[in-house]
Design a protein around this motif. Structure first.
Motif, mmCIF file in Angstrom:
data_model
loop_
_atom_site.group_PDB
_atom_site.id
_atom_site.type_symbol
_atom_site.label_atom_id
_atom_site.label_comp_id
_atom_site.label_asym_id
_atom_site.label_seq_id
_atom_site.Cartn_x
_atom_site.Cartn_y
_atom_site.Cartn_z
ATOM 1 N N TYR A 154 0.851 -1.188 0.027
ATOM 2 C CA TYR A 154 0.280 -0.223 -0.123
ATOM 3 C C TYR A 154 0.640 1.385 -0.639
ATOM 4 O O TYR A 154 0.852 2.236 0.253
ATOM 5 N N ALA A 156 1.179 3.506 -2.280
ATOM 6 C CA ALA A 156 1.180 4.129 -3.498
ATOM 7 C C ALA A 156 0.184 4.367 -3.070
ATOM 8 O O ALA A 156 -0.637 5.054 -4.208
ATOM 9 N N SER A 160 -3.148 0.397 -4.561
ATOM 10 C CA SER A 160 -2.163 0.260 -4.812
ATOM 11 C C SER A 160 -2.169 -1.394 -4.743
ATOM 12 O O SER A 160 -1.435 -2.630 -5.187
ATOM 13 N N ARG A 191 -1.667 9.046 1.598
ATOM 14 C CA ARG A 191 -0.206 8.701 1.341
ATOM 15 C C ARG A 191 -0.843 7.697 2.682
ATOM 16 O O ARG A 191 -1.457 7.927 3.739
#
Length: 233
Positions: A154, A156, A160, A191
């Motif tokens: 994860y 990205a 992802s 993020r």
């Protein structure tokens, strides 16, 4: 407070609620939003939105574009930056770890990426004498354990790792006697912030038991994501 003052106060709260309903109707990926779309999202009539948007414009939270479309203003960005700067992650993480330990009965921890490894940032031990003795500050390998999978796959963002269905379970990877269940946690801009996990002896935290407690960990991860500015969707 007399009746007129009480009525004015209630009216003021209702107006504030409507203003905030408009402001929070903007979604990730929005550019300029049509008035009709805002009306559909908020349930407010267009004339009410236009009237209340004047106050939002005055404070720089919303910008009205030609053609009647709206987008978020620079003040929204400034407030987001202030929030991120003032964020003390520990105050959000620790209560959730404590709740997971109380509810599941196994050790709960929060890991973050650390170069090619993973770092245990926070941890609350279970009451069991038989447990894995990892302390906050300890660095563990980025292997195929559930925690490592979450941090790696994860990195990205939430989209992802479509092949994973978190929380992710693993047993006997880092240590043949331990198992873990891990959930990704995201912050502003989706993020990756870290991995929320419960761990314990593989004899207690079996795959079957992990299935029974996964919703508790998932709820904790989503709550933490929202607290850190992420999007639970």
């Amino acid at each position: 407070m007399d009746k007129d003052q009480e009525t004015a106060a209630v009216s003021g709260v209702a107006a504030a609620d409507r203003v905030l309903t408009i402001l929070t109707a903007f979604q990730k990926g929005d550019g300029a939003v049509e008035l009709a779309a805002l009306a559909a999202r908020t349930g407010l009539v267009k004339s009410t939105i236009m009237r209340l948007a004047v106050s939002l414009e005055r404070f720089g939270l919303v910008v009205r574009l030609p053609g009647g479309r709206y987008r978020l203003g620079a003040e929204a960005l400034r407030l987001g930056a202030v929030y991120q700067h003032s964020l003390d992650i520990e105050q959000f993480v620790m209560p959730i770890l404590e709740r997971l330990v109380a509810g599941i009965g196994e050790t709960a921890s929060f890991y973050v990426p650390h170069g090619k490894s993973r770092l245990c940032l926070y941890r609350v031990d279970s009451m069991h004498s038989l447990r894995m003795h990892v302390q906050p500050g300890d660095i563990r390998p980025m292997d195929q354990s559930a925690i490592s999978q979450v941090l790696r796959e994860y990195a990205a963002g939430p989209g992802s790792a479509a092949e994973l269905d978190p929380p992710v379970y693993s047993g006997g990877i880092t240590d043949p006697h331990t198992a873990a269940l891990a959930m990704p946690v995201f912050g502003a801009g989706q993020r990756l912030v870290g991995a929320l996990a419960v761990s314990g002896p593989i004899t207690r935290l079996t795959a079957a038991r992990a299935t029974r407690v996964r919703d508790q960990l998932r709820d904790g991860g989503l709550e933490l994501t929202m607290s850190l500015g992420g999007d639970r969707r």
